[in-house]
Design an enzyme around this catalytic site. Structure first.
Site, PDB file in Angstrom:
ATOM      1  N   LYS A 113      -9.753  20.666  56.137  1.00 12.98           N
ATOM      2  CA  LYS A 113     -10.173  19.400  56.219  1.00 12.98           C
ATOM      3  C   LYS A 113     -10.083  17.925  56.259  1.00 12.98           C
ATOM      4  O   LYS A 113      -9.832  17.503  56.899  1.00 12.98           O
ATOM      5  CB  LYS A 113     -11.700  20.085  55.947  1.00 12.98           C
ATOM      6  CG  LYS A 113     -12.288  21.335  56.487  1.00 12.98           C
ATOM      7  CD  LYS A 113     -13.453  21.515  56.484  1.00 12.98           C
ATOM      8  CE  LYS A 113     -13.687  22.404  57.667  1.00 12.98           C
ATOM      9  NZ  LYS A 113     -14.823  22.791  57.742  1.00 12.98           N
ATOM     10  N   LYS A 196      -8.072  30.644  59.047  1.00  7.64           N
ATOM     11  CA  LYS A 196      -9.674  31.931  59.679  1.00  7.64           C
ATOM     12  C   LYS A 196     -10.327  31.339  61.015  1.00  7.64           C
ATOM     13  O   LYS A 196     -10.374  30.329  61.584  1.00  7.64           O
ATOM     14  CB  LYS A 196      -9.988  30.520  58.083  1.00  7.64           C
ATOM     15  CG  LYS A 196     -12.412  31.860  58.000  1.00  7.64           C
ATOM     16  CD  LYS A 196     -12.811  30.750  57.186  1.00  7.64           C
ATOM     17  CE  LYS A 196     -13.078  29.641  57.367  1.00  7.64           C
ATOM     18  NZ  LYS A 196     -14.542  29.175  57.326  1.00  7.64           N
ATOM     19  N   LYS A 199     -15.516  27.984  63.393  1.00  9.91           N
ATOM     20  CA  LYS A 199     -16.229  27.092  64.600  1.00  9.91           C
ATOM     21  C   LYS A 199     -16.640  25.845  65.031  1.00  9.91           C
ATOM     22  O   LYS A 199     -16.189  25.438  66.610  1.00  9.91           O
ATOM     23  CB  LYS A 199     -17.619  27.555  64.954  1.00  9.91           C
ATOM     24  CG  LYS A 199     -17.916  26.972  63.372  1.00  9.91           C
ATOM     25  CD  LYS A 199     -19.934  27.109  62.846  1.00  9.91           C
ATOM     26  CE  LYS A 199     -20.373  27.771  61.985  1.00  9.91           C
ATOM     27  NZ  LYS A 199     -20.327  26.886  60.111  1.00  9.91           N
TER      28      LYS A 199
END
Ligand code: AQP
Length: 328
Positions: A113, A196, A199
């Protein structure tokens, strides 16, 4: 009695990855003898990435409604909102002193991230995320943490922190363990089966719980597949293997059964059936979700009662920890 604790971030529209990897198992777990379940909306975790405040609040309540829709029963399980229980932030600060920068720097989620946002993406909260998560479960003496594979590394770190604290200050925290749902513990992106399903990624990469019927059919039709046009799971066919896991999660059939059903048939038929299977299930749930989501009074009560039960336990554990450290 064993205690199960797990959370979900209101950081975007819930996906079928969240459902298959977490919520489905949470609902099933409620029917096992000898377990009590605590599920929370991890909104403090969500702000490690910029969020629109109105959306964040709306999604927090949406997730409570989705949990109920997917079978989590507020009479059997405690549902609460993380930010409403100050003990979570407080235990995080305390536990920060039982973990090193080196340990946190190894966390894959942080590396993934933070690398996306360049220097500005290296938020301290994102770095510290696993410590808050350790606090989330250690406050409640959790035995089991049902999570997707992506979160196992964080549960391992929570175990390390608990053991380290216990060694220094005497038995204080239960050392929890991660539990995984078979086949569906990591649902992958529809356009890149090596990533993965998330969302916060592009909308074409996931199926959201509230996607329209036709959109779902289209997304599965467009989902990438592998070269050989055979319905057979294998490590060198990650795209098909992922679609088989989704099929299995929604139909309750084993991968072998599905492979037999489709023997001699190609990807086209399989993907269109899969689209209909998922879209049909979600259409029914979306109707139920709307009814539940429109009942503000009931949702307020669920959250208020859940918060009260969780807060009693959390405050008691925090008091014990603070006493041990002389913070009283
Ligand atoms: N693709 C997935 N497959 C299986 N399980 C998954 N989970 C999430 N995605 C998948 C599991 O869902 C639970 C709640 O996840 P979360 O929302 O708290 O965090 P996350 O894993 O970071 O989920 P996302 O969708 O990838 O969110 P963003 O994009 O905001 O980071 C966890 O148990 C997780 O394992």
């Amino acid at each position: 009695m064993k205690r199960v604790v797990s959370g979900i971030k209101p950081s975007g529209e819930l996906t079928i990855g969240n459902y298959l990897g977490a919520m489905k198992g949470w609902a099933e777990n409620q029917h096992k003898e000898g377990y009590e379940n605590f599920f929370f909306i991890a909104n403090l975790h969500a702000i490690t990435v910029r969020q629109d405040p109105e959306q964040l609040h709306k999604r927090t309540v949406d997730i409570v409604a989705w949990l109920i829709t997917s079978g989590v029963d507020p009479n059997r399980s405690v549902i609460f909102v993380q930010s409403m229980i100050p003990a979570h932030s407080e235990i995080c600060w305390i536990l920060n002193n039982y973990v090193t920068m080196g340990e946190l720097g190894k966390m894959t989620q942080y590396k993934d991230k933070s690398s996306k946002g360049g220097k500005d993406g290296q938020i301290v909260g994102l770095f510290d995320y696993p410590v808050l998560m350790a606090g989330d479960v250690l406050l409640y003496d959790a035995d089991e943490i049902p999570v997707g594979v992506d979160q196992v590394q964080h549960v391992e770190l929570a175990r390390t922190i608990a053991q380290r604290f216990n060694n220094l200050h005497g038995e204080t925290f239960k050392v929890p363990k991660a539990t995984l749902s078979a086949n569906t513990s990591k649902i992958m992106s529809l356009n890149d089966p090596l990533k993965k399903m998330s969302k916060s990624e592009s909308v074409e990469s996931y199926v959201a719980m509230d996607d329209d019927y036709d959109v779902i059919i289209r997304k599965f039709k467009r989902a990438v597949t592998d070269s050989e046009n055979l319905i057979k799971r294998s490590d060198d066919k990650p795209a098909l293997s992922n679609l088989l896991s989704i099929y299995s999660g929604f139909s309750g059939k084993s991968i072998e059964e599905i492979e037999n059903d489709y023997s001699g048939q190609g990807y086209g038929k399989f993907k269109s059936d899969l689209g209909e299977l998922v879209a049909g299930a979600l259409r029914d749930w979306q109707t139920r979700f709307s009814e539940i989501r429109n009942n503000d009074e009931r949702l307020d009560n669920v959250i208020r009662e859940g918060n009260a039960k969780a807060e009693t336990l959390a405050n008691e554990k925090l008091r014990i920890v603070k006493d041990k450290l002389g913070l009283h």
